[in-house]
Design a protein around this motif. Structure first.
Motif, PDB file in Angstrom:
ATOM      1  N   SER A   1      57.257  65.637  99.016  1.00  0.00           N
ATOM      2  CA  SER A   1      57.495  66.914  99.691  1.00  0.00           C
ATOM      3  C   SER A   1      56.996  68.093  98.858  1.00  0.00           C
ATOM      4  O   SER A   1      56.432  69.058  99.394  1.00  0.00           O
ATOM      5  CB  SER A   1      58.990  67.083  99.997  1.00  0.00           C
ATOM      6  OG  SER A   1      59.298  66.571 101.273  1.00  0.00           O
ATOM      7  N   VAL A   2      57.181  68.030  97.556  1.00  0.00           N
ATOM      8  CA  VAL A   2      56.708  69.113  96.679  1.00  0.00           C
ATOM      9  C   VAL A   2      55.190  69.231  96.751  1.00  0.00           C
ATOM     10  O   VAL A   2      54.636  70.341  96.757  1.00  0.00           O
ATOM     11  CB  VAL A   2      57.178  68.872  95.230  1.00  0.00           C
ATOM     12  CG1 VAL A   2      56.477  69.848  94.279  1.00  0.00           C
ATOM     13  CG2 VAL A   2      58.689  69.032  95.121  1.00  0.00           C
ATOM     14  N   SER A   3      54.501  68.104  96.840  1.00  0.00           N
ATOM     15  CA  SER A   3      53.039  68.139  96.899  1.00  0.00           C
ATOM     16  C   SER A   3      52.560  68.821  98.181  1.00  0.00           C
ATOM     17  O   SER A   3      51.567  69.561  98.167  1.00  0.00           O
ATOM     18  CB  SER A   3      52.457  66.724  96.797  1.00  0.00           C
ATOM     19  OG  SER A   3      52.742  65.958  97.952  1.00  0.00           O
ATOM     20  N   PHE A   4      53.257  68.598  99.297  1.00  0.00           N
ATOM     21  CA  PHE A   4      52.897  69.265 100.548  1.00  0.00           C
ATOM     22  C   PHE A   4      53.240  70.754 100.490  1.00  0.00           C
ATOM     23  O   PHE A   4      52.454  71.605 100.929  1.00  0.00           O
ATOM     24  CB  PHE A   4      53.623  68.612 101.727  1.00  0.00           C
ATOM     25  CG  PHE A   4      52.917  67.418 102.300  1.00  0.00           C
ATOM     26  CD1 PHE A   4      51.954  67.566 103.282  1.00  0.00           C
ATOM     27  CD2 PHE A   4      53.207  66.143 101.854  1.00  0.00           C
ATOM     28  CE1 PHE A   4      51.286  66.475 103.820  1.00  0.00           C
ATOM     29  CE2 PHE A   4      52.554  65.042 102.381  1.00  0.00           C
ATOM     30  CZ  PHE A   4      51.593  65.200 103.360  1.00  0.00           C
ATOM     31  N   MET A   5      54.411  71.059  99.952  1.00  0.00           N
ATOM     32  CA  MET A   5      54.852  72.456  99.901  1.00  0.00           C
ATOM     33  C   MET A   5      53.988  73.296  98.973  1.00  0.00           C
ATOM     34  O   MET A   5      53.783  74.491  99.214  1.00  0.00           O
ATOM     35  CB  MET A   5      56.315  72.506  99.450  1.00  0.00           C
ATOM     36  CG  MET A   5      57.290  71.886 100.442  1.00  0.00           C
ATOM     37  SD  MET A   5      58.993  71.860  99.844  1.00  0.00           S
ATOM     38  CE  MET A   5      59.391  73.612  99.897  1.00  0.00           C
ATOM     39  N   SER A   6      53.460  72.675  97.919  1.00  0.00           N
ATOM     40  CA  SER A   6      52.638  73.411  96.955  1.00  0.00           C
ATOM     41  C   SER A   6      51.158  73.427  97.343  1.00  0.00           C
ATOM     42  O   SER A   6      50.344  74.089  96.689  1.00  0.00           O
ATOM     43  CB  SER A   6      52.798  72.798  95.559  1.00  0.00           C
ATOM     44  OG  SER A   6      52.367  71.447  95.552  1.00  0.00           O
ATOM     45  N   GLY A   7      50.803  72.676  98.404  1.00  0.00           N
ATOM     46  CA  GLY A   7      49.426  72.680  98.889  1.00  0.00           C
ATOM     47  C   GLY A   7      48.484  71.769  98.133  1.00  0.00           C
ATOM     48  O   GLY A   7      47.265  71.843  98.316  1.00  0.00           O
ATOM     49  N   ILE A   8      48.993  70.883  97.290  1.00  0.00           N
ATOM     50  CA  ILE A   8      48.110  69.996  96.520  1.00  0.00           C
ATOM     51  C   ILE A   8      47.948  68.626  97.174  1.00  0.00           C
ATOM     52  O   ILE A   8      47.180  67.792  96.693  1.00  0.00           O
ATOM     53  CB  ILE A   8      48.633  69.801  95.081  1.00  0.00           C
ATOM     54  CG1 ILE A   8      49.982  69.074  95.082  1.00  0.00           C
ATOM     55  CG2 ILE A   8      48.735  71.129  94.362  1.00  0.00           C
ATOM     56  CD1 ILE A   8      50.452  68.676  93.681  1.00  0.00           C
ATOM     57  N   ALA A   9      48.669  68.389  98.276  1.00  0.00           N
ATOM     58  CA  ALA A   9      48.620  67.080  98.924  1.00  0.00           C
ATOM     59  C   ALA A   9      47.234  66.818  99.528  1.00  0.00           C
ATOM     60  O   ALA A   9      46.688  67.660 100.243  1.00  0.00           O
ATOM     61  CB  ALA A   9      49.680  66.994 100.020  1.00  0.00           C
ATOM     62  N   GLU A  10      46.663  65.665  99.223  1.00  0.00           N
ATOM     63  CA  GLU A  10      45.402  65.201  99.790  1.00  0.00           C
ATOM     64  C   GLU A  10      45.541  63.712 100.084  1.00  0.00           C
ATOM     65  O   GLU A  10      46.088  62.956  99.259  1.00  0.00           O
ATOM     66  CB  GLU A  10      44.238  65.439  98.818  1.00  0.00           C
ATOM     67  CG  GLU A  10      43.949  66.904  98.527  1.00  0.00           C
ATOM     68  CD  GLU A  10      42.800  67.071  97.545  1.00  0.00           C
ATOM     69  OE1 GLU A  10      42.240  66.034  97.114  1.00  0.00           O
ATOM     70  OE2 GLU A  10      42.478  68.212  97.201  1.00  0.00           O
ATOM     71  N   TYR A  11      45.035  63.303 101.239  1.00  0.00           N
ATOM     72  CA  TYR A  11      45.223  61.896 101.601  1.00  0.00           C
ATOM     73  C   TYR A  11      44.495  60.945 100.656  1.00  0.00           C
ATOM     74  O   TYR A  11      44.878  59.785 100.505  1.00  0.00           O
ATOM     75  CB  TYR A  11      44.800  61.652 103.051  1.00  0.00           C
ATOM     76  CG  TYR A  11      43.303  61.681 103.321  1.00  0.00           C
ATOM     77  CD1 TYR A  11      42.492  60.579 103.041  1.00  0.00           C
ATOM     78  CD2 TYR A  11      42.701  62.800 103.882  1.00  0.00           C
ATOM     79  CE1 TYR A  11      41.142  60.595 103.302  1.00  0.00           C
ATOM     80  CE2 TYR A  11      41.345  62.835 104.146  1.00  0.00           C
ATOM     81  CZ  TYR A  11      40.560  61.725 103.857  1.00  0.00           C
ATOM     82  OH  TYR A  11      39.219  61.750 104.113  1.00  0.00           O
ATOM     83  N   GLY A  12      43.451  61.428  99.971  1.00  0.00           N
ATOM     84  CA  GLY A  12      42.688  60.574  99.071  1.00  0.00           C
ATOM     85  C   GLY A  12      43.542  59.932  97.991  1.00  0.00           C
ATOM     86  O   GLY A  12      43.387  58.754  97.683  1.00  0.00           O
TER      87      GLY A  12
END
Length: 412
Positions: free
Chosen positions: A303-314
């Motif tokens: 969830s933190v990765s999505f909220m901080s904008g760093i989430a990538e499916y790769g």
């Protein structure tokens, strides 16, 4: 009724015992049969029907059906026998699949999934009960982890077969694939599964009512039911909603997601084998609580990765592998805690567990289905999973404390 010590009494040797446990392990994957084959394409169904995030109600509809089925059909395994209950469940699943395969509306799909859930509850509940009949203490944990190996093996091919059928013939054809799988499993049950119920037959209703009352009046049983249900809610929250986070939000290809899902299932096979090794050496409650801590850490990170904008499916696809690996060990061991506390009415005990399990799971997926189109499922999904992990740890801990006090009193 709740004694978790290893039962030293000899167990009756069953005909086709190993084959029977393999078949029952595959039947434990009724959720995967009806979800993994189609969940990868839910974003496409949403575009076709113009239903957006509300399409997640297709998943919730199945959960509601499983919840209802465990209450209405689940205890049948203690009344008419586990084998007959599984056959009945498969028939209901096929009927639901036919409705889904001929429906072109969101309402029709939800109705089909509801029916499939009721049938899936009957079949999977009876299969769990057979694992519980293997013996008390670590015996049931070992049997259920062996079944989990096969429960995890079948889903390896489910998203891939669903992808092939869906791409070749359209998403509605996936329902026909589900019908074929259920029909094959039904034939295998008729050929190789032996009835293990000790209370089916005359007077079973009175005995079931007595056992159900005893289960609900046993604090550790209720707490272990909650523990297992929170773990299943955590898993289905991921399994039912991750496609929207990965495909809709991050742009991952549907086919690539199906491949990722198949790999996730493969990790459950490996972890179930590890769980079988641990179950013979470590107390079940310790296994569950340690793994809950790992669940919490990974869920928060997502969830933190999505909220901080760093989430990538790769790279995030590799993180998702952690959950099925953990669940391959957690679920059968948590299930054994419940079955050990359910007495001889294992079907009724499993039915209560299943009802709570799908109640919690339907709540989490419904919450995600109601997120606005401008919202982020990826940001929310981890926090829900983290909450489930914490609540599992708490209920398992309290249940274990109560059980130890009871066992200490008995030995004094």
């Amino acid at each position: 009724m709740s004694n978790m010590a290893v039962d030293s009494s000899p167990q009756k040797k069953l005909k086709f015992e190993s084959i029977m446990y393999i078949i029952c392990g595959c039947i434990l994957s009724m959720g995967a049969i009806h979800m993994d084959t189609i969940n990868w394409i839910l974003p496409t169904i949403a575009d076709t029907l113009g239903s957006g995030n509300n399409t997640l109600m297709v998943t919730s509809g199945f959960f509601y059906g499983m919840m209802i089925g465990h209450v209405v059909v689940g205890p049948l395994s203690d009344m008419i026998g586990k084998k007959k209950t599984m056959v009945l469940g498969f028939v209901i699943c096929v009927v639901g699949a036919v409705i889904g395969g001929t429906s072109g509306s969101l309402g029709g799909l939800i109705a089909a999934r509801l029916i499939q859930g009721i049938g899936g509850a009957a079949a999977s509940n009876a299969a769990r009960s057979i694992g519980g009949d293997a013996g008390k203490g670590k015996k049931s944990a070992i049997a259920l982890t062996f079944m989990q190996i096969w429960s995890g093996a079948l889903p390896i091919i489910l998203p891939l077969s669903g992808k092939w059928v869906g791409n070749a013939m359209g998403w509605q054809a996936i329902f026909w694939l589900q019908a074929i799988i259920c029909a094959v499993l039904c034939i295998l049950v008729l050929a190789f599964v032996t009835e293990t119920s000790e209370i089916a037959g005359k007077g079973c209703v009175r005995r079931i009512a007595s056992e159900a009352k005893a289960c609900l009046a046993t604090p550790e049983y209720v707490l272990f039911v909650f523990c297992f249900a929170f773990n299943m809610a955590l898993f289905f929250c991921y399994a039912g909603s991750a496609s929207f986070a990965m495909v809709t939000e991050l742009g991952m290809d549907n086919n690539a997601y199906a491949n990722m899902y198949a790999i996730n299932a493969a990790t459950m096979v490996v972890s179930a084998a590890v769980g079988r090794f641990l179950a013979a050496r470590v107390a079940p409650d310790k296994i569950v609580r340690v793994l809950n801590v790992f669940q919490l850490a990974v869920a928060v990170f997502i969830s933190v990765s999505f909220m901080s904008g760093i989430a990538e499916y790769g790279w995030l696809q590799f993180v998702w592998w952690v959950f099925p690996f953990i669940q391959g060990m957690t679920l059968p061991v948590a299930m054994s805690l419940v079955m050990n506390a359910s007495g001889k009415a294992t079907g009724t005990g499993a039915a209560i567990m299943g009802f709570v399990q799908y109640l919690f799971s339907s709540i989490t997926t419904t919450m995600l289905a109601n997120i606005k189109e401008s919202g982020s499922i990826g940001s929310v999904i981890g926090w829900i999973m983290a909450a489930c992990a914490v609540l599992s740890f708490v209920t398992c801990t309290i249940g274990t404390i109560i059980l130890k006090k009871k066992n200490a009193t008995k030995t004094e």
